[in-house]
Write a protein that holds these residues in place. Structure first.
Motif, short mmCIF file in Angstrom:
data_model
loop_
_atom_site.label_atom_id
_atom_site.label_comp_id
_atom_site.label_asym_id
_atom_site.label_seq_id
_atom_site.Cartn_x
_atom_site.Cartn_y
_atom_site.Cartn_z
N THR A 7 1.13 -1.26 -0.12
CA THR A 7 0.07 -0.09 0.47
C THR A 7 1.57 1.28 0.11
N ILE A 8 2.01 1.19 0.71
CA ILE A 8 3.06 2.34 1.10
C ILE A 8 3.02 2.42 -0.33
N ALA A 9 4.24 1.97 -1.41
CA ALA A 9 4.74 1.45 -2.55
C ALA A 9 3.80 1.89 -3.72
N ASP A 12 3.32 5.91 -2.67
CA ASP A 12 4.17 6.76 -3.17
C ASP A 12 4.62 6.46 -5.24
N LEU A 13 3.93 5.48 -5.92
CA LEU A 13 4.50 5.56 -7.76
C LEU A 13 3.01 6.24 -7.50
N MET A 14 2.23 6.48 -7.27
CA MET A 14 1.28 7.56 -7.37
C MET A 14 1.24 9.08 -7.29
N ARG A 15 2.97 9.01 -6.28
CA ARG A 15 2.66 10.52 -5.70
C ARG A 15 3.83 10.74 -6.99
N GLU A 16 5.02 9.75 -6.79
CA GLU A 16 5.72 9.55 -8.30
C GLU A 16 6.05 10.18 -9.17
N TYR A 17 4.41 9.28 -10.28
CA TYR A 17 4.10 9.47 -11.21
C TYR A 17 3.12 10.56 -11.51
N ASN A 18 2.30 11.43 -10.52
CA ASN A 18 1.16 12.22 -10.36
C ASN A 18 0.08 11.30 -10.83
N LEU A 19 -0.58 10.02 -10.55
CA LEU A 19 -1.54 9.13 -10.76
C LEU A 19 -2.63 9.55 -9.29
N LYS A 20 -3.70 9.36 -9.87
CA LYS A 20 -5.03 9.57 -9.38
C LYS A 20 -6.21 7.85 -9.38
N GLY A 21 -6.31 7.56 -8.86
CA GLY A 21 -7.02 6.58 -8.47
C GLY A 21 -7.59 6.08 -9.85
N CYS A 37 -10.03 0.75 -2.18
CA CYS A 37 -9.47 -0.56 -1.74
C CYS A 37 -7.71 -0.44 -1.49
N TRP A 38 -7.56 -1.24 -2.01
CA TRP A 38 -5.94 -1.30 -2.51
C TRP A 38 -5.46 0.18 -1.61
N ARG A 39 -6.20 1.39 -1.98
CA ARG A 39 -5.45 2.99 -0.98
C ARG A 39 -5.90 2.83 0.55
N ALA A 40 -6.74 2.23 0.60
CA ALA A 40 -7.47 1.92 2.04
C ALA A 40 -6.94 1.09 3.25
N GLU A 41 -6.60 1.61 4.41
CA GLU A 41 -6.10 1.50 4.93
C GLU A 41 -7.43 0.32 6.00
N ASP A 48 1.83 -8.23 -4.90
CA ASP A 48 2.68 -8.64 -5.23
C ASP A 48 2.91 -8.62 -6.47
N THR A 49 1.46 -9.15 -7.75
CA THR A 49 1.89 -9.36 -9.48
C THR A 49 1.07 -7.10 -10.10
N MET A 50 -0.09 -7.41 -9.25
CA MET A 50 -0.03 -5.53 -9.35
C MET A 50 0.81 -4.86 -9.32
N LEU A 51 1.43 -5.07 -8.59
CA LEU A 51 2.35 -3.58 -8.37
C LEU A 51 3.36 -3.47 -8.75
N GLU A 52 3.95 -5.65 -9.13
CA GLU A 52 4.99 -5.48 -10.31
C GLU A 52 4.61 -4.66 -11.69
#
Length: 66
Positions: A7-9, A12-21, A37-41, A48-52
């Protein structure tokens, strides 16, 4: 509740690439609700596969813009 490392990663990716949901949902061909859901606590986190896959697609898009 401690956030899952994926979730943290994702954040971070969304911030780095200026992405929205909606951007993440489109890139990974997933429902916006899934990305929320992925972004929420919550117990649900991006796998892992989707993140990669997201990392690979973002890197490919960045390279194509060069």
């Amino acid at each position: 509740m401690k956030k899952h490392p994926n979730t943290i990663a994702l954040h971070d990716l969304m911030r780095e690439y200026n992405l929205k949901g909606p951007d993440v949902a489109r890139i990974l061909n997933r429902a916006l609700k899934t990305v929320h859901c992925w972004r929420a606590e919550s117990p649900s986190h991006i796998g892992d596969t989707m993140l990669e896959l997201l990392k690979l697609k973002l890197a490919a898009q960045a390279k194509a813009k060069e």
